[in-house]
Scaffold this active site. Structure first.
Site, mmCIF file in Angstrom:
data_model
loop_
_atom_site.group_PDB
_atom_site.id
_atom_site.type_symbol
_atom_site.label_atom_id
_atom_site.label_comp_id
_atom_site.label_asym_id
_atom_site.label_seq_id
_atom_site.Cartn_x
_atom_site.Cartn_y
_atom_site.Cartn_z
ATOM 1 N N HIS A 55 0.822 -1.216 0.000
ATOM 2 C CA HIS A 55 0.000 0.000 0.000
ATOM 3 C C HIS A 55 0.859 1.272 0.000
ATOM 4 C CE1 HIS A 55 -3.876 1.995 0.579
ATOM 5 N NE2 HIS A 55 -3.181 2.892 1.259
ATOM 6 N N HIS B 183 -5.477 4.734 10.423
ATOM 7 C CA HIS B 183 -4.379 5.655 10.720
ATOM 8 C C HIS B 183 -4.856 6.871 11.485
ATOM 9 C CE1 HIS B 183 -4.882 8.702 7.387
ATOM 10 N NE2 HIS B 183 -5.723 7.776 7.040
ATOM 11 N N ASP C 46 -6.671 17.654 9.451
ATOM 12 C CA ASP C 46 -8.052 17.260 9.177
ATOM 13 C C ASP C 46 -8.096 16.735 7.743
ATOM 14 O OD1 ASP C 46 -8.751 18.257 11.657
ATOM 15 O OD2 ASP C 46 -10.438 19.435 10.918
ATOM 16 N N HIS D 104 -8.917 6.871 12.052
ATOM 17 C CA HIS D 104 -10.022 6.387 11.226
ATOM 18 C C HIS D 104 -9.457 5.322 10.294
ATOM 19 C CE1 HIS D 104 -8.146 9.455 8.718
ATOM 20 N NE2 HIS D 104 -8.581 8.757 7.677
HETATM 21 FE FE LIG Z 1 -7.427 8.884 5.805
#
Ligand SMILES: [Fe+2]
Length: 385
Positions: A263, A300, A306, A336
């Protein structure tokens, strides 16, 4: 844009006499940024660009803030923003901090009876739906689905739409928006490993030169106010210009994705940078090809930024229940990640056709009342099994 562009007629040497057919002088304007240190353009006008006739109304368009110090993840249903006739009135700020504003707009009509200028923010306009022409004092750009239009601060413009069905995702930035520095060499040229190059960047191609006198209304945005100014000459009266400071277009479909065996982190998707936020393009691409790879991203903690993701098209593999036009906000300070089942679902998949724009801001975003109107208040609990 850090490469040289010339359009129309200019004199052989800057700051020298450049005369009209009748022998009178054209009016030169130096259009600079960062004082005299940044990118600049020299333009030549039929009339003096300084002829203010009247300053009329001044009114606030500051968004109403619903939430500061926000730690709740949100999903906003962008297509629920109601279409409005006028371009400026259609712009609804949903997230904002002192560096930038994230705006959704569904304008139905072209700007007809006024010109527009944002004096202290660059505008990045992403075309989700609609075709037309961005008309500026430094030439025009045709646009269509997937285009980013970058309008540097101070450029006077109008926008023409071909139909009434338009959806725009706009970032207003008080910090200058550039292409990432790590993709440019010492001379400013985009490097071999950059996911796009100069050929992908469309510069203004047609210059409108209107040598007209009269009453020309420019709606000027300064901080959170609109000021209506009437000028005595047509704002599009340039016969030629050259330099580095001009509007340009780049299609998200021309972004060449960088992939790997495992990834790849979000910076491989980076398209624009400022010192206050970055913009990334997630485009259709092959998935990771390590035999045991997990294509879905890991959980992560974006402790420093933000994260705003605007979903454009395709299938969004890391989420359940997101659709085109949605925005997810994952605020700094809490982790999240993929929704339940998304990690397992991604294993063995070879490619994705997702298309999305991400804006990561370094200062926290405030959530506006316009955002609350289109928000899904249960999204922050959507990671529960
Ligand atoms: Fe993200």
């Amino acid at each position: 844009m850090p490469f040289y562009h010339k359009l129309g007629n200019i004199p052989a040497k800057r700051h020298t006499q450049f005369r009209k057919p009748d022998g009178s002088l054209y009016y030169e304007q130096l259009f600079g940024t960062i004082g005299f240190d940044g990118m600049y353009t020299n333009s030549y006008h039929e009339q003096r660009p300084t002829q203010v006739k009247e300053i009329k109304k001044q009114y606030s368009v500051a968004p109403k803030i619903a939430k500061t110090n926000n730690i709740q993840s949100y999903r906003l249903k962008g297509f629920e923003v109601k279409p409005e006739i006028d371009f400026l009135e259609s712009r609804k700020t949903v997230l904002i901090n002192s560096d930038c504003a994230i705006i959704l707009a569904a304008p139905k009509q072209s700007t007809k009876d006024y010109f527009y200028k944002n004096t202290d923010a660059d505008e990045l306009i992403f075309i989700h739906k609609g075709t037309g022409k961005l008309r500026t004092m430094l030439g025009n750009l045709d646009f269509k689905y997937g285009d980013y239009l970058l309008v540097p601060r101070g450029i006077i413009y109008k926008i023409d739409f071909d139909t009434e069905d338009n959806r725009l995702f706009i970032v207003e930035s008080r910090r200058p928006i550039y292409t990432p520095k790590r993709y440019r060499n010492w001379f400013g040229q985009l490097l071999e490993h950059s996911p796009f190059c100069e050929r992908d960047i469309r510069r203004p191609h047609e210059l409108e030169t209107n040598n007209e006198s009269g009453d020309f209304l420019i709606k000027v945005k300064k901080q959170d106010d609109i000021i209506e100014m009437v000028y005595a000459s047509h704002p599009f009266d340039v016969v030629g210009y050259d330099g580095f400071n001009y509007p340009y277009a780049f299609s998200i479909h021309d972004f060449e994705p960088i992939t790997g065996r495992i990834h790849q982190p979000p910076p491989v998707h980076q398209t624009f940078e400022t010192d206050a936020f970055v913009v990334c393009s997630f485009v259709p691409r092959l998935y990771d090809y390590h035999p045991l790879s997990i294509p879905a991203p890991y959980n992560h903690s974006n402790i420093d930024s933000d994260e705003v993701l605007y979903y454009v098209d395709g299938d969004f593999m890391s989420r359940n229940d997101v659709a085109a036009g949605h925005i997810s906000l994952h605020p700094a300070g809490i982790p999240h990640g993929p929704h339940p089942g998304a990690t397992e679902r991604s294993i063995g998949k070879t490619k994705t056709d997702e298309l999305a724009v991400m804006v990561d801001t370094f200062k926290p975003l405030k959530v506006t009342e316009e955002a609350m109107k289109i928000s899904d208040d249960s999204y922050h609990k959507s990671w529960l099994e």
